[in-house]
Motif scaffolding. Structure first.
Motif, PDB file in Angstrom:
ATOM      1  N   ARG A 123      -8.885  -1.118  11.688  1.00 41.79           N
ATOM      2  CA  ARG A 123      -7.983  -1.574  10.630  1.00 41.79           C
ATOM      3  C   ARG A 123      -8.695  -1.651   9.286  1.00 41.79           C
ATOM      4  N   LYS A 124      -9.945  -2.165   9.274  1.00 41.41           N
ATOM      5  CA  LYS A 124     -10.642  -2.306   8.002  1.00 41.41           C
ATOM      6  C   LYS A 124     -10.901  -0.946   7.360  1.00 41.41           C
ATOM      7  N   THR A 125     -11.421  -0.001   8.147  1.00 42.30           N
ATOM      8  CA  THR A 125     -11.692   1.333   7.617  1.00 42.30           C
ATOM      9  C   THR A 125     -10.414   1.983   7.093  1.00 42.30           C
ATOM     10  N   ALA A 126      -9.340   1.870   7.867  1.00 47.52           N
ATOM     11  CA  ALA A 126      -8.065   2.444   7.430  1.00 47.52           C
ATOM     12  C   ALA A 126      -7.606   1.808   6.118  1.00 47.52           C
ATOM     13  N   GLY A 127      -7.765   0.488   6.002  1.00 49.31           N
ATOM     14  CA  GLY A 127      -7.356  -0.198   4.789  1.00 49.31           C
ATOM     15  C   GLY A 127      -8.156   0.240   3.574  1.00 49.31           C
ATOM     16  N   VAL A 128      -9.461   0.417   3.758  1.00 49.51           N
ATOM     17  CA  VAL A 128     -10.301   0.872   2.649  1.00 49.51           C
ATOM     18  C   VAL A 128      -9.859   2.251   2.177  1.00 49.51           C
ATOM     19  N   VAL A 129      -9.624   3.153   3.095  1.00 39.58           N
ATOM     20  CA  VAL A 129      -9.217   4.517   2.737  1.00 39.58           C
ATOM     21  C   VAL A 129      -7.854   4.506   2.048  1.00 39.58           C
ATOM     22  N   LEU A 130      -6.923   3.747   2.581  1.00 37.70           N
ATOM     23  CA  LEU A 130      -5.602   3.679   1.966  1.00 37.70           C
ATOM     24  C   LEU A 130      -5.685   3.157   0.531  1.00 37.70           C
ATOM     25  N   SER A 131      -6.470   2.094   0.332  1.00 37.88           N
ATOM     26  CA  SER A 131      -6.519   1.475  -0.994  1.00 37.88           C
ATOM     27  C   SER A 131      -7.360   2.266  -1.977  1.00 37.88           C
ATOM     28  N   GLN A 132      -8.532   2.738  -1.527  1.00 34.03           N
ATOM     29  CA  GLN A 132      -9.471   3.342  -2.465  1.00 34.03           C
ATOM     30  C   GLN A 132      -9.272   4.843  -2.653  1.00 34.03           C
ATOM     31  N   ALA A 133      -8.722   5.503  -1.661  1.00 31.50           N
ATOM     32  CA  ALA A 133      -8.508   6.945  -1.788  1.00 31.50           C
ATOM     33  C   ALA A 133      -7.087   7.290  -2.223  1.00 31.50           C
ATOM     34  N   PHE A 134      -6.131   6.444  -1.851  1.00 30.03           N
ATOM     35  CA  PHE A 134      -4.730   6.789  -2.098  1.00 30.03           C
ATOM     36  C   PHE A 134      -3.971   5.758  -2.938  1.00 30.03           C
ATOM     37  N   GLY A 135      -4.619   4.651  -3.278  1.00 30.82           N
ATOM     38  CA  GLY A 135      -3.957   3.646  -4.100  1.00 30.82           C
ATOM     39  C   GLY A 135      -2.877   2.860  -3.399  1.00 30.82           C
ATOM     40  N   VAL A 136      -2.855   2.904  -2.078  1.00 24.99           N
ATOM     41  CA  VAL A 136      -1.875   2.126  -1.308  1.00 24.99           C
ATOM     42  C   VAL A 136      -2.361   0.672  -1.249  1.00 24.99           C
ATOM     43  N   PRO A 137      -1.558  -0.299  -1.634  1.00 27.76           N
ATOM     44  CA  PRO A 137      -2.006  -1.687  -1.606  1.00 27.76           C
ATOM     45  C   PRO A 137      -2.475  -2.113  -0.212  1.00 27.76           C
ATOM     46  N   ALA A 138      -3.705  -2.605  -0.134  1.00 24.72           N
ATOM     47  CA  ALA A 138      -4.281  -3.070   1.129  1.00 24.72           C
ATOM     48  C   ALA A 138      -5.373  -4.072   0.799  1.00 24.72           C
ATOM     49  N   PHE A 139      -5.680  -4.936   1.765  1.00 25.36           N
ATOM     50  CA  PHE A 139      -6.705  -5.966   1.541  1.00 25.36           C
ATOM     51  C   PHE A 139      -7.658  -5.983   2.730  1.00 25.36           C
TER      52      PHE A 139
ATOM     53  N   THR B 117      -2.633  -6.727  -7.098  1.00 24.49           N
ATOM     54  CA  THR B 117      -4.066  -6.967  -7.315  1.00 24.49           C
ATOM     55  C   THR B 117      -4.914  -6.658  -6.088  1.00 24.49           C
ATOM     56  N   TRP B 118      -4.302  -6.413  -4.953  1.00 26.95           N
ATOM     57  CA  TRP B 118      -5.066  -6.304  -3.700  1.00 26.95           C
ATOM     58  C   TRP B 118      -6.202  -5.292  -3.777  1.00 26.95           C
ATOM     59  N   ASN B 119      -5.916  -4.104  -4.306  1.00 27.22           N
ATOM     60  CA  ASN B 119      -6.922  -3.033  -4.255  1.00 27.22           C
ATOM     61  C   ASN B 119      -8.173  -3.355  -5.057  1.00 27.22           C
ATOM     62  N   ARG B 120      -7.997  -4.006  -6.199  1.00 27.54           N
ATOM     63  CA  ARG B 120      -9.197  -4.382  -6.954  1.00 27.54           C
ATOM     64  C   ARG B 120      -9.768  -5.704  -6.462  1.00 27.54           C
ATOM     65  N   ARG B 121      -8.896  -6.592  -5.971  1.00 23.56           N
ATOM     66  CA  ARG B 121      -9.368  -7.921  -5.584  1.00 23.56           C
ATOM     67  C   ARG B 121     -10.329  -7.857  -4.400  1.00 23.56           C
ATOM     68  N   HIS B 122     -10.053  -7.009  -3.434  1.00 22.86           N
ATOM     69  CA  HIS B 122     -10.964  -6.985  -2.283  1.00 22.86           C
ATOM     70  C   HIS B 122     -12.325  -6.422  -2.689  1.00 22.86           C
ATOM     71  N   LEU B 123     -12.341  -5.462  -3.617  1.00 23.09           N
ATOM     72  CA  LEU B 123     -13.622  -4.954  -4.123  1.00 23.09           C
ATOM     73  C   LEU B 123     -14.345  -6.022  -4.936  1.00 23.09           C
ATOM     74  N   GLN B 124     -13.603  -6.744  -5.750  1.00 21.00           N
ATOM     75  CA  GLN B 124     -14.204  -7.789  -6.577  1.00 21.00           C
ATOM     76  C   GLN B 124     -14.877  -8.858  -5.722  1.00 21.00           C
TER      77      GLN B 124
END
Length: 219
Positions: free
Chosen positions: A119-135, A171-178
């Protein structure tokens, strides 16, 4: 202070510190990001970034990675923890993607069906590669969420759900990176000075602060 109010104040601090947080894993396309994230399990991002240039020079697409073969992949990533298992999973997943048409599909069910992708890997790819909101929740986020009283969940999935409730979806996509960057710079797992931390100094739960004080006294 209610969780939502605390999360809003934390968000302001994180936006000031990391207005445009970069993706920490080097990659050239969604597929290489997927591979890099999968390789980062129980390994630092820095170490992954040292290994992947040679790997991606040899194979930057699922077709090339599958043709490379598990043995050659292992040779290129041997410095990483759990390298034999990761090499097999990367090779198997490449074959799965090729069979599905050759492209990384921005769909959680598809991503989680791939070898070595949770789930974590999938969430990272969705948010960082495709801009899909994920945390997606890593160890830094799991630790910080508990310290700040934003979640008491015992699993990453429960913490993820709690954080998605208190932070706006936009904010999810930037918040998890922050939070990852903040955890590395200001909020280490051990010997953390809560009173000097820009967030823990006011947001930490009594339980977390007491645990930190006990640890400092032992040290």
């Amino acid at each position: 202070m209610r969780r939502a109010e605390k999360a809003e104040r934390i968000g302001v601090i994180l936006d000031e510190l990391y207005p445009e947080p970069p993706i920490p894993l080097d990659h050239v396309n969604p597929y290489t990001l997927l591979v890099a994230v999968a390789l980062s399990a129980q390994t630092t991002d820095r170490k992954v970034n040292e290994v992947t240039p040679a790997l991606f020079a040899a194979a930057a697409t699922p077709e090339q990675m599958y043709e490379l073969g598990a043995d050659r992949i292992l040779e290129l990533i041997r410095q990483l923890g759990l390298a034999p298992t990761k090499a097999r999973n990367v090779w198997t997943a490449a074959g799965q993607i090729v069979d599905a048409g050759g492209a990384v599909i921005p769909d959680r069910a598809f991503l989680e069906s791939l070898a070595g992708v949770g789930r974590k890997t999938a969430g990272v790819v969705l948010s960082q590669a495709f801009g899909v909101p994920a945390f997606p929740v890593d160890t830094h986020i799991f630790r910080s969420a508990h310290r700040w009283g934003l979640s008491s969940g015992g699993t990453p999935d429960k913490v993820e759900a709690d954080l998605e409730r208190v932070f706006p979806r936009s904010t999810w996509n930037r918040r998890h990176l922050q939070i990852i960057y903040f955890g590395r710079e200001y909020c280490p797992a051990r010997r953390h000075l809560f009173e000097a931390c820009p967030i823990c100094s006011w947001a930490a739960t009594k339980k977390a602060a007491a645990a930190a004080q006990r640890e400092s006294q032992r040290g």
